[in-house]
Design an enzyme around this catalytic site. Sequence first.
Site, short mmCIF file in Angstrom:
data_model
loop_
_atom_site.label_atom_id
_atom_site.label_comp_id
_atom_site.label_asym_id
_atom_site.label_seq_id
_atom_site.Cartn_x
_atom_site.Cartn_y
_atom_site.Cartn_z
N SER A 21 16.54 -33.44 16.67
CA SER A 21 15.75 -32.99 15.51
C SER A 21 14.34 -33.57 15.57
O SER A 21 14.12 -34.75 15.31
CB SER A 21 16.44 -33.45 14.22
N HIS A 37 15.19 -29.13 18.34
CA HIS A 37 15.42 -28.57 16.99
C HIS A 37 14.18 -28.78 16.13
O HIS A 37 13.71 -29.91 15.97
CB HIS A 37 16.61 -29.30 16.38
N GLY A 56 16.87 -30.42 3.79
CA GLY A 56 15.59 -30.83 3.23
C GLY A 56 15.11 -32.18 3.71
O GLY A 56 13.90 -32.42 3.79
C1 DX5 Z 1 17.78 -31.60 7.39
C2 DX5 Z 1 17.46 -31.09 8.79
C3 DX5 Z 1 18.13 -31.92 9.86
C4 DX5 Z 1 17.71 -33.39 9.81
C5 DX5 Z 1 18.70 -34.18 10.62
O1 DX5 Z 1 17.41 -30.61 6.46
O2 DX5 Z 1 17.90 -29.75 8.95
O3 DX5 Z 1 17.83 -31.37 11.15
O4 DX5 Z 1 16.43 -33.56 10.36
O5 DX5 Z 1 18.42 -35.53 10.42
P1 DX5 Z 1 19.63 -36.58 10.31
O6 DX5 Z 1 20.33 -36.53 11.64
O7 DX5 Z 1 18.93 -37.88 10.05
O8 DX5 Z 1 20.51 -36.13 9.19
ZN ZN Z 2 17.76 -28.74 10.89
#
Ligand code: DX5
Ligand code: ZN
Length: 221
Positions: free
Chosen positions: A8, A33, A142
């Site tokens: 991410s 991502h 979010g």
């Molecule tokens: C949240 C995003 C995720 C987030 C994941 O809305 O879609 O991709 O960045 O971050 P973690 O792994 O910290 O939950």
């Molecule tokens: Zn995401």
Amino acid sequence: MGGKISPSMMCVDFRRLEESVRALERAGVEYLHFDIMDGHFVPNFTLGPDFIRSVREMTDIPFDYHLMVERPEMLLPVFDIREGDIVSVHQEASVHLQRTLQQIRELGAKPSVALNPATPIYAIDEVMDDIDLVLVMTVNPGFAGQKLVPSTIRKISGLKERLLAGGYADVEIEVDGNVSWENAVKMRQAGADIFVAGTSSVFRKGEDIEPLITKFRTCIG
Ligand code: DX5
Ligand code: ZN
């Protein structure tokens, strides 16, 4: 085949962006991502087209767009969507979901429907022919750093069963949100194929990315 990793990028250390992208390349991640937020569908803003364009200039890793926006069809032309990318749009934000998925397919990308924790899996029943993936949100979208919604593990296995029963074994399941090492093991057992890795696994303050990716791979088989 083992699980695939999609780090991410909203969790990356922006001061060390290019260095981090090189480390992710060396670690062999399958996607990057990108969380796109409009401040309406979710109460937050994150990555924009200019940031994503600069990453595109750094690497050939396919992009995994996660559009947490109202009317996502309006934004498809704004982003540099290419063959082999994933584009996930939220079922909850798409009045004309089937047409939007067709538009994504016409761009050469992999159409995907994202489901919030409260959205039942049968919400995608009428678009199974139009998708390559389902993005199961394992937190409420979010923000990074949230805690898993426990019921989503059962949801992953229910979705896997529904896809197999319907003859859609090729449709992959992506999971997103608090995909920690421990949670990733449960998600893999439930049927997940692609794992969005964020602050609870591969982007940990002060720690190198590559060994964390190596450890994460041991969790997803
Ligand atoms: C949240 C995003 C995720 C987030 C994941 O809305 O879609 O991709 O960045 O971050 P973690 O792994 O910290 O939950
Ligand atoms: Zn995401």
